[in-house]
Motif scaffolding. Structure first.
Motif, PDB file in Angstrom:
ATOM      1  N   ARG A 141      93.957  17.445 136.765  1.00 33.57           N
ATOM      2  CA  ARG A 141      92.849  17.464 137.721  1.00 33.57           C
ATOM      3  C   ARG A 141      91.501  17.201 137.069  1.00 33.57           C
ATOM      4  O   ARG A 141      90.647  16.533 137.663  1.00 33.57           O
ATOM      5  CB  ARG A 141      92.830  18.776 138.499  1.00 33.57           C
ATOM      6  N   LYS A 157      92.868  28.254 140.811  1.00 32.75           N
ATOM      7  CA  LYS A 157      94.016  28.204 139.884  1.00 32.75           C
ATOM      8  C   LYS A 157      94.282  29.559 139.249  1.00 32.75           C
ATOM      9  O   LYS A 157      95.420  29.893 138.936  1.00 32.75           O
ATOM     10  CB  LYS A 157      93.731  27.192 138.766  1.00 32.75           C
ATOM     11  N   THR A 158      93.235  30.301 138.984  1.00 35.45           N
ATOM     12  CA  THR A 158      93.409  31.570 138.266  1.00 35.45           C
ATOM     13  C   THR A 158      93.161  32.792 139.142  1.00 35.45           C
ATOM     14  O   THR A 158      93.576  33.887 138.795  1.00 35.45           O
ATOM     15  CB  THR A 158      92.435  31.653 137.058  1.00 35.45           C
ATOM     16  N   PHE A 175      98.800  33.078 144.178  1.00 35.66           N
ATOM     17  CA  PHE A 175      99.956  32.196 144.365  1.00 35.66           C
ATOM     18  C   PHE A 175     100.714  32.177 143.042  1.00 35.66           C
ATOM     19  O   PHE A 175     100.101  32.254 141.980  1.00 35.66           O
ATOM     20  CB  PHE A 175      99.511  30.758 144.683  1.00 35.66           C
ATOM     21  N   TRP A 176     102.029  32.057 143.151  1.00 38.76           N
ATOM     22  CA  TRP A 176     102.851  31.987 141.945  1.00 38.76           C
ATOM     23  C   TRP A 176     103.859  30.873 142.103  1.00 38.76           C
ATOM     24  O   TRP A 176     104.620  30.839 143.084  1.00 38.76           O
ATOM     25  CB  TRP A 176     103.566  33.318 141.693  1.00 38.76           C
ATOM     26  N   LYS A 177     103.861  29.978 141.125  1.00 27.92           N
ATOM     27  CA  LYS A 177     104.759  28.816 141.172  1.00 27.92           C
ATOM     28  C   LYS A 177     106.078  29.138 140.486  1.00 27.92           C
ATOM     29  O   LYS A 177     106.108  29.680 139.382  1.00 27.92           O
ATOM     30  CB  LYS A 177     104.128  27.646 140.422  1.00 27.92           C
ATOM     31  N   TRP A 209     109.683  30.982 136.576  1.00 29.62           N
ATOM     32  CA  TRP A 209     108.294  31.171 136.976  1.00 29.62           C
ATOM     33  C   TRP A 209     107.402  30.391 136.014  1.00 29.62           C
ATOM     34  O   TRP A 209     107.646  30.377 134.806  1.00 29.62           O
ATOM     35  CB  TRP A 209     107.917  32.657 136.948  1.00 29.62           C
ATOM     36  N   VAL A 210     106.380  29.775 136.567  1.00 29.51           N
ATOM     37  CA  VAL A 210     105.433  29.028 135.747  1.00 29.51           C
ATOM     38  C   VAL A 210     104.467  30.017 135.095  1.00 29.51           C
ATOM     39  O   VAL A 210     103.932  30.895 135.766  1.00 29.51           O
ATOM     40  CB  VAL A 210     104.655  28.023 136.624  1.00 29.51           C
ATOM     41  N   ALA A 211     104.285  29.885 133.797  1.00 31.04           N
ATOM     42  CA  ALA A 211     103.341  30.759 133.091  1.00 31.04           C
ATOM     43  C   ALA A 211     101.916  30.276 133.337  1.00 31.04           C
ATOM     44  O   ALA A 211     101.682  29.087 133.545  1.00 31.04           O
ATOM     45  CB  ALA A 211     103.649  30.747 131.600  1.00 31.04           C
ATOM     46  N   SER A 212     100.987  31.196 133.318  1.00 32.20           N
ATOM     47  CA  SER A 212      99.587  30.795 133.475  1.00 32.20           C
ATOM     48  C   SER A 212      99.170  30.044 132.212  1.00 32.20           C
ATOM     49  O   SER A 212      99.699  30.270 131.132  1.00 32.20           O
ATOM     50  CB  SER A 212      98.692  32.011 133.692  1.00 32.20           C
ATOM     51  N   ASP A 256      93.697  26.549 131.951  1.00 30.72           N
ATOM     52  CA  ASP A 256      93.155  26.932 133.256  1.00 30.72           C
ATOM     53  C   ASP A 256      92.172  28.093 133.117  1.00 30.72           C
ATOM     54  O   ASP A 256      91.131  28.127 133.770  1.00 30.72           O
ATOM     55  CB  ASP A 256      94.281  27.332 134.211  1.00 30.72           C
ATOM     56  N   SER A 296     106.115  37.975 142.748  1.00 26.45           N
ATOM     57  CA  SER A 296     106.589  37.054 141.709  1.00 26.45           C
ATOM     58  C   SER A 296     107.606  37.740 140.785  1.00 26.45           C
ATOM     59  O   SER A 296     108.521  38.420 141.259  1.00 26.45           O
ATOM     60  CB  SER A 296     105.353  36.520 140.964  1.00 26.45           C
ATOM     61  N   ALA A 297     107.453  37.571 139.495  1.00 26.03           N
ATOM     62  CA  ALA A 297     108.444  38.102 138.548  1.00 26.03           C
ATOM     63  C   ALA A 297     108.587  39.624 138.655  1.00 26.03           C
ATOM     64  O   ALA A 297     109.664  40.167 138.423  1.00 26.03           O
ATOM     65  CB  ALA A 297     108.062  37.693 137.123  1.00 26.03           C
ATOM     66  N   GLU A 343     110.842  40.368 141.579  1.00 26.33           N
ATOM     67  CA  GLU A 343     112.222  40.062 141.207  1.00 26.33           C
ATOM     68  C   GLU A 343     112.814  41.113 140.278  1.00 26.33           C
ATOM     69  O   GLU A 343     113.933  41.571 140.456  1.00 26.33           O
ATOM     70  CB  GLU A 343     112.289  38.704 140.496  1.00 26.33           C
ATOM     71  N   PRO A 383      99.845  37.040 136.114  1.00 25.23           N
ATOM     72  CA  PRO A 383      98.718  36.124 136.314  1.00 25.23           C
ATOM     73  C   PRO A 383      99.049  35.077 137.384  1.00 25.23           C
ATOM     74  O   PRO A 383     100.185  34.597 137.466  1.00 25.23           O
ATOM     75  CB  PRO A 383      98.552  35.485 134.932  1.00 25.23           C
ATOM     76  N   MET A 384      98.052  34.723 138.162  1.00 26.84           N
ATOM     77  CA  MET A 384      98.259  33.812 139.290  1.00 26.84           C
ATOM     78  C   MET A 384      98.360  32.370 138.799  1.00 26.84           C
ATOM     79  O   MET A 384      97.709  31.996 137.828  1.00 26.84           O
ATOM     80  CB  MET A 384      97.103  34.004 140.270  1.00 26.84           C
ATOM     81  N   THR A 385      99.161  31.593 139.481  1.00 28.58           N
ATOM     82  CA  THR A 385      99.385  30.204 139.060  1.00 28.58           C
ATOM     83  C   THR A 385      99.372  29.270 140.273  1.00 28.58           C
ATOM     84  O   THR A 385     100.286  28.476 140.481  1.00 28.58           O
ATOM     85  CB  THR A 385     100.725  30.060 138.307  1.00 28.58           C
ATOM     86  N   GLY A 386      98.327  29.394 141.082  1.00 28.54           N
ATOM     87  CA  GLY A 386      98.227  28.536 142.269  1.00 28.54           C
ATOM     88  C   GLY A 386      97.641  27.176 141.947  1.00 28.54           C
ATOM     89  O   GLY A 386      97.470  26.805 140.792  1.00 28.54           O
ATOM     90  N   GLY A 387      97.335  26.445 143.011  1.00 26.68           N
ATOM     91  CA  GLY A 387      96.624  25.166 142.884  1.00 26.68           C
ATOM     92  C   GLY A 387      97.489  24.024 142.438  1.00 26.68           C
ATOM     93  O   GLY A 387      98.617  24.182 142.057  1.00 26.68           O
TER      94      GLY A 387
END
Lengths: 153, 89, 153, 89
Positions: A101, C116-117, C121-123, C133-136, C140, D9-10, D13, D85-89
């Motif tokens: 981005r 983003k931070t 939301f959690w991917k 799970w996607v780590a932060s 970012d 999230s984790a 779970e 930690p959040m991982t949006g966007g």
């Protein structure tokens, strides 16, 4: 990966669809500029954009290619209008597709900052007090200068 | 032996011309030193309007669609444009 | 001036039309994020986005309002998806309208870097090797930190 | 006298729960010092999985939809969420 100089209004949705295509990158940034009804203290009712077609095409082509290389773009587009434009009409649109981005957004900023000072277009404003050529802005030159360091590297 | 001169924006208006051919044969210059400065000096002899327009401090010169300094050399068939700072976007 | 959390794909053209409305500002910047087919070294075939709806709505509302104040926006929009997303689908879209281009573009960058931070939301990525799970990302957090100084002023 | 605990999230779970009510009466704490740290300590007594999940260094705590430090005071009716930690966007 292209430039378009056109008299017609910019179809932002069509431009976006073409920019992104079937396989978008992860990050798509766009910027669209519109005719304002004022500039500094003056009321503006109409804007005429004179341009130097061959040079404008060449400068914007080079600008897009430079942005693509600098920001690792997979796609880019620059559309600039010329002729008589009314208030609230589109003037210019840029778009960039990248994997990250920051690259897509920086590319749009770089393209806009550069074309403001480097692309051969001249604005003539029409207002209640008559017509006048728009003077170049120090702030535009300063924004443009932010990218110079990187250019020499 | 000529080049094309183009004028844009306020220069075009002030001088009443947008494009013309300039014969290089008539222009005095040292050998191998026909540059943008020489062309400007030659055009400035056309009168006060030309002299004023071509000597404003922020004048931009583009040779074959590329912005150059006044020491850029000019050759037959080139296109040399003069205009004020650009204000696109 | 609004946030939308939705399961459906983002209709970029409709969002743009709504953002700009009848009287655009001079400067409109947008950013749209898409699901990539890879992350770092891993192939991604699908992405699941878990979210905390009430908090996400609140955080994004505050983010938009903060961007509007900071960058003098006349309009802004944040759309974020949740649920299962396939490769090449939209994830997130932000848009900003301002009088000056720098403000519109910076607002999009600020909104993206912050959400983003800061937005809950959690991917979760699905790939050939399974789900994870996607780590932060440090990058970012660093991008987010750029805006902190201004926040305390 | 309860608060709502949410896990995402984790954490959700790992702990197999996404939302539950926590009775505050059973939680030992000094007067006027019922904060997030006290709730974390109480939940950590539920077992190793809880202790591990709630004591990871980058755990985020949100009280009534706002990220807080562990010294934030908790009151009846509050919603306290724990997540990575959040991982949006």
């Amino acid at each position: 990966m292209s430039v378009c100089l056109q008299a017609e209004s910019i179809d932002v949705a069509a431009e976006y669809a073409r920019l992104v295509g079937d396989t978008p990158g992860a990050a798509v940034a766009t910027f669209t500029g519109y005719v304002r009804d004022h500039t500094d203290q003056q009321v503006v009712t109409e804007l005429a954009l004179e341009h130097y077609p061959e040079m404008a095409q060449k400068v914007l082509d080079e600008l897009g290619r430079s942005a693509a290389q600098r920001f690792q773009l997979s796609q880019w587009r620059i559309v600039h209008r010329y002729g008589v434009l009314r208030v609230s009409e589109t003037i210019v649109g840029v778009g960039a597709v990248a994997d990250h981005r920051g690259d897509a957004m920086s590319a749009c900023e770089f393209m806009m900052d550069s074309l403001k000072t480097d692309a051969p277009f001249w604005k003539r404003e029409q207002g209640p007090a008559g017509e006048q050529w728009v003077a170049s802005r120090d702030s535009d030159n300063q924004r443009r200068a932010r990218w110079q360091l990187g250019e020499t590297q | 032996m000529s080049i094309t001169i183009k004028l844009f924006s306020a220069l075009r208006e002030a001088l009443g011309e947008s494009e013309f051919e300039l014969d290089l044969v008539e222009i005095e210059h040292a050998p191998n030193e026909l540059d943008v400065a020489v062309i400007k000096a030659a055009l400035s002899k056309r009168g006060a309007a030309w002299r004023d327009a071509l000597n404003q401090p922020n004048l931009v010169h583009a040779l074959n669609h590329k912005v150059v300094f006044t020491d850029a050399l000019v050759a037959e068939g080139d296109e040399l444009a003069f205009f004020p700072p650009m204000t696109g976007g």
